[in-house]
Design a protein around this motif. Structure first.
Motif, PDB file in Angstrom:
ATOM      1  N   GLY A 216      72.309  30.834  25.652  1.00  6.25           N
ATOM      2  CA  GLY A 216      71.568  29.599  25.893  1.00  6.25           C
ATOM      3  C   GLY A 216      70.094  29.855  26.149  1.00  6.25           C
ATOM      4  O   GLY A 216      69.229  29.138  25.636  1.00  6.25           O
ATOM      5  N   GLU A 217      69.806  30.897  26.933  1.00  8.89           N
ATOM      6  CA  GLU A 217      68.411  31.247  27.190  1.00  8.89           C
ATOM      7  C   GLU A 217      67.711  31.673  25.902  1.00  8.89           C
ATOM      8  O   GLU A 217      66.593  31.262  25.624  1.00  8.89           O
ATOM      9  CB  GLU A 217      68.323  32.383  28.208  1.00  8.89           C
ATOM     10  N   LEU A 218      68.382  32.517  25.130  1.00 13.58           N
ATOM     11  CA  LEU A 218      67.811  32.962  23.861  1.00 13.58           C
ATOM     12  C   LEU A 218      67.576  31.794  22.913  1.00 13.58           C
ATOM     13  O   LEU A 218      66.547  31.728  22.241  1.00 13.58           O
ATOM     14  CB  LEU A 218      68.716  34.001  23.197  1.00 13.58           C
ATOM     15  N   ALA A 219      68.524  30.878  22.860  1.00 11.01           N
ATOM     16  CA  ALA A 219      68.378  29.720  21.979  1.00 11.01           C
ATOM     17  C   ALA A 219      67.168  28.877  22.392  1.00 11.01           C
ATOM     18  O   ALA A 219      66.408  28.408  21.536  1.00 11.01           O
ATOM     19  CB  ALA A 219      69.651  28.873  22.005  1.00 11.01           C
ATOM     20  N   CYS A 220      66.944  28.723  23.690  1.00 12.68           N
ATOM     21  CA  CYS A 220      65.776  27.971  24.166  1.00 12.68           C
ATOM     22  C   CYS A 220      64.485  28.711  23.819  1.00 12.68           C
ATOM     23  O   CYS A 220      63.498  28.092  23.404  1.00 12.68           O
ATOM     24  CB  CYS A 220      65.864  27.744  25.669  1.00 12.68           C
ATOM     25  N   ILE A 221      64.492  30.019  23.968  1.00 16.75           N
ATOM     26  CA  ILE A 221      63.307  30.814  23.635  1.00 16.75           C
ATOM     27  C   ILE A 221      62.991  30.692  22.149  1.00 16.75           C
ATOM     28  O   ILE A 221      61.838  30.478  21.761  1.00 16.75           O
ATOM     29  CB  ILE A 221      63.512  32.284  24.043  1.00 16.75           C
ATOM     30  N   TYR A 222      64.017  30.831  21.320  1.00 16.78           N
ATOM     31  CA  TYR A 222      63.795  30.705  19.880  1.00 16.78           C
ATOM     32  C   TYR A 222      63.310  29.300  19.521  1.00 16.78           C
ATOM     33  O   TYR A 222      62.470  29.137  18.640  1.00 16.78           O
ATOM     34  CB  TYR A 222      65.057  31.046  19.094  1.00 16.78           C
ATOM     35  N   SER A 223      63.813  28.289  20.206  1.00 18.15           N
ATOM     36  CA  SER A 223      63.360  26.919  19.968  1.00 18.15           C
ATOM     37  C   SER A 223      61.884  26.772  20.293  1.00 18.15           C
ATOM     38  O   SER A 223      61.121  26.164  19.532  1.00 18.15           O
ATOM     39  CB  SER A 223      64.164  25.935  20.824  1.00 18.15           C
ATOM     40  N   ILE A 224      61.469  27.338  21.411  1.00 17.71           N
ATOM     41  CA  ILE A 224      60.057  27.288  21.802  1.00 17.71           C
ATOM     42  C   ILE A 224      59.199  27.999  20.764  1.00 17.71           C
ATOM     43  O   ILE A 224      58.135  27.512  20.377  1.00 17.71           O
ATOM     44  CB  ILE A 224      59.856  27.905  23.200  1.00 17.71           C
TER      45      ILE A 224
ATOM     46  N   ILE B 238      55.660  21.190  22.767  1.00 18.30           N
ATOM     47  CA  ILE B 238      56.957  21.661  23.258  1.00 18.30           C
ATOM     48  C   ILE B 238      57.405  20.767  24.405  1.00 18.30           C
ATOM     49  O   ILE B 238      56.770  20.698  25.455  1.00 18.30           O
ATOM     50  CB  ILE B 238      56.849  23.126  23.720  1.00 18.30           C
ATOM     51  N   THR B 239      58.516  20.069  24.174  1.00 16.18           N
ATOM     52  CA  THR B 239      59.114  19.200  25.189  1.00 16.18           C
ATOM     53  C   THR B 239      60.602  19.502  25.275  1.00 16.18           C
ATOM     54  O   THR B 239      61.189  20.096  24.363  1.00 16.18           O
ATOM     55  CB  THR B 239      58.926  17.717  24.845  1.00 16.18           C
ATOM     56  N   ALA B 240      61.209  19.072  26.361  1.00 20.45           N
ATOM     57  CA  ALA B 240      62.644  19.280  26.546  1.00 20.45           C
ATOM     58  C   ALA B 240      63.445  18.560  25.456  1.00 20.45           C
ATOM     59  O   ALA B 240      64.455  19.084  24.978  1.00 20.45           O
ATOM     60  CB  ALA B 240      63.066  18.801  27.930  1.00 20.45           C
ATOM     61  N   GLU B 241      62.979  17.381  25.062  1.00 18.29           N
ATOM     62  CA  GLU B 241      63.687  16.609  24.033  1.00 18.29           C
ATOM     63  C   GLU B 241      63.687  17.349  22.691  1.00 18.29           C
ATOM     64  O   GLU B 241      64.695  17.380  21.987  1.00 18.29           O
ATOM     65  CB  GLU B 241      63.061  15.223  23.862  1.00 18.29           C
ATOM     66  N   LYS B 242      62.555  17.936  22.350  1.00 21.73           N
ATOM     67  CA  LYS B 242      62.473  18.659  21.070  1.00 21.73           C
ATOM     68  C   LYS B 242      63.307  19.935  21.108  1.00 21.73           C
ATOM     69  O   LYS B 242      63.924  20.300  20.111  1.00 21.73           O
ATOM     70  CB  LYS B 242      61.017  18.944  20.726  1.00 21.73           C
ATOM     71  N   ILE B 243      63.322  20.592  22.260  1.00 21.49           N
ATOM     72  CA  ILE B 243      64.174  21.778  22.390  1.00 21.49           C
ATOM     73  C   ILE B 243      65.637  21.367  22.243  1.00 21.49           C
ATOM     74  O   ILE B 243      66.404  22.027  21.534  1.00 21.49           O
ATOM     75  CB  ILE B 243      63.925  22.482  23.736  1.00 21.49           C
TER      76      ILE B 243
ATOM     77  N   ALA C 133      60.617  24.056  28.781  1.00 19.66           N
ATOM     78  CA  ALA C 133      59.500  23.180  28.402  1.00 19.66           C
ATOM     79  C   ALA C 133      58.394  23.250  29.448  1.00 19.66           C
ATOM     80  O   ALA C 133      57.210  23.305  29.100  1.00 19.66           O
ATOM     81  CB  ALA C 133      59.990  21.750  28.227  1.00 19.66           C
ATOM     82  N   LYS C 134      58.766  23.277  30.729  1.00 23.07           N
ATOM     83  CA  LYS C 134      57.766  23.404  31.786  1.00 23.07           C
ATOM     84  C   LYS C 134      57.061  24.750  31.706  1.00 23.07           C
ATOM     85  O   LYS C 134      55.855  24.844  31.921  1.00 23.07           O
ATOM     86  CB  LYS C 134      58.414  23.234  33.156  1.00 23.07           C
ATOM     87  N   LEU C 135      57.802  25.800  31.395  1.00 21.89           N
ATOM     88  CA  LEU C 135      57.200  27.120  31.222  1.00 21.89           C
ATOM     89  C   LEU C 135      56.163  27.085  30.106  1.00 21.89           C
ATOM     90  O   LEU C 135      55.061  27.598  30.254  1.00 21.89           O
ATOM     91  CB  LEU C 135      58.265  28.168  30.904  1.00 21.89           C
ATOM     92  N   ALA C 136      56.518  26.454  29.000  1.00 26.75           N
ATOM     93  CA  ALA C 136      55.622  26.396  27.845  1.00 26.75           C
ATOM     94  C   ALA C 136      54.369  25.578  28.154  1.00 26.75           C
ATOM     95  O   ALA C 136      53.311  25.838  27.584  1.00 26.75           O
ATOM     96  CB  ALA C 136      56.355  25.807  26.641  1.00 26.75           C
ATOM     97  N   GLN C 137      54.475  24.607  29.033  1.00 27.57           N
ATOM     98  CA  GLN C 137      53.313  23.799  29.397  1.00 27.57           C
ATOM     99  C   GLN C 137      52.386  24.548  30.348  1.00 27.57           C
ATOM    100  O   GLN C 137      51.181  24.346  30.330  1.00 27.57           O
ATOM    101  CB  GLN C 137      53.748  22.489  30.039  1.00 27.57           C
ATOM    102  N   ASN C 138      52.953  25.423  31.176  1.00 25.67           N
ATOM    103  CA  ASN C 138      52.165  26.127  32.184  1.00 25.67           C
ATOM    104  C   ASN C 138      51.606  27.463  31.718  1.00 25.67           C
ATOM    105  O   ASN C 138      50.698  28.000  32.328  1.00 25.67           O
ATOM    106  CB  ASN C 138      52.994  26.347  33.448  1.00 25.67           C
TER     107      ASN C 138
END
Length: 112
Positions: free
Chosen positions: A4-12, A22-27, A47-52
């Motif tokens: 799940g973590e990897l999938a989120c990273i690849y999505s970002i 990058i938003t939670a909805e798009k991920i 998504a918060k990580l990507a914003q910060n």
């Protein structure tokens, strides 16, 4: 690291590569299209990580030692200069090591 973590990273990374915000909805949309199920908090956390943080800095400093990843870049030019300094130092060390390993220093060569 979980799937799940990897999938989120690849999505970002995919969203960043396509220069899409990058938003939670798009991920979640990418994860759903890929058929991956993750804990409900992962997309919003990433998504918060990507914003910060700058994704470019995170990718470029992935193999850097300790605190370099968390150091904020003050500007693009400052970040490039900071990245060039360790690279120049590494090149200098490699050249010194190559010089030390030279056959000339031993007084003979393989073909004498």
């Amino acid at each position: 690291m979980s799937a799940g973590e990897l999938a989120c990273i690849y999505s970002i990374l995919m969203l960043h590569n396509d220069e899409i915000a990058i938003t939670a909805e798009k991920i979640n949309t990418i994860l759903k299209a890929a058929g991956v199920t993750v804990e409900s908090y992962w997309p919003s956390l990433f998504a918060k990580l990507a914003q910060n943080k700058s994704i470019d800095d995170l990718v470029l400093n992935a193999g850097a030692a300790g605190g370099a990843v968390s150091a904020p870049a003050t500007s693009a030019a400052g970040g490039a200069a900071a990245a060039a300094a360790p690279a120049a130092e590494a090149k200098k060390i490699l050249l010194e090591e190559a010089k030390e390993e030279s056959d000339d220093d031993m007084g003979f060569s393989l073909f004498d």
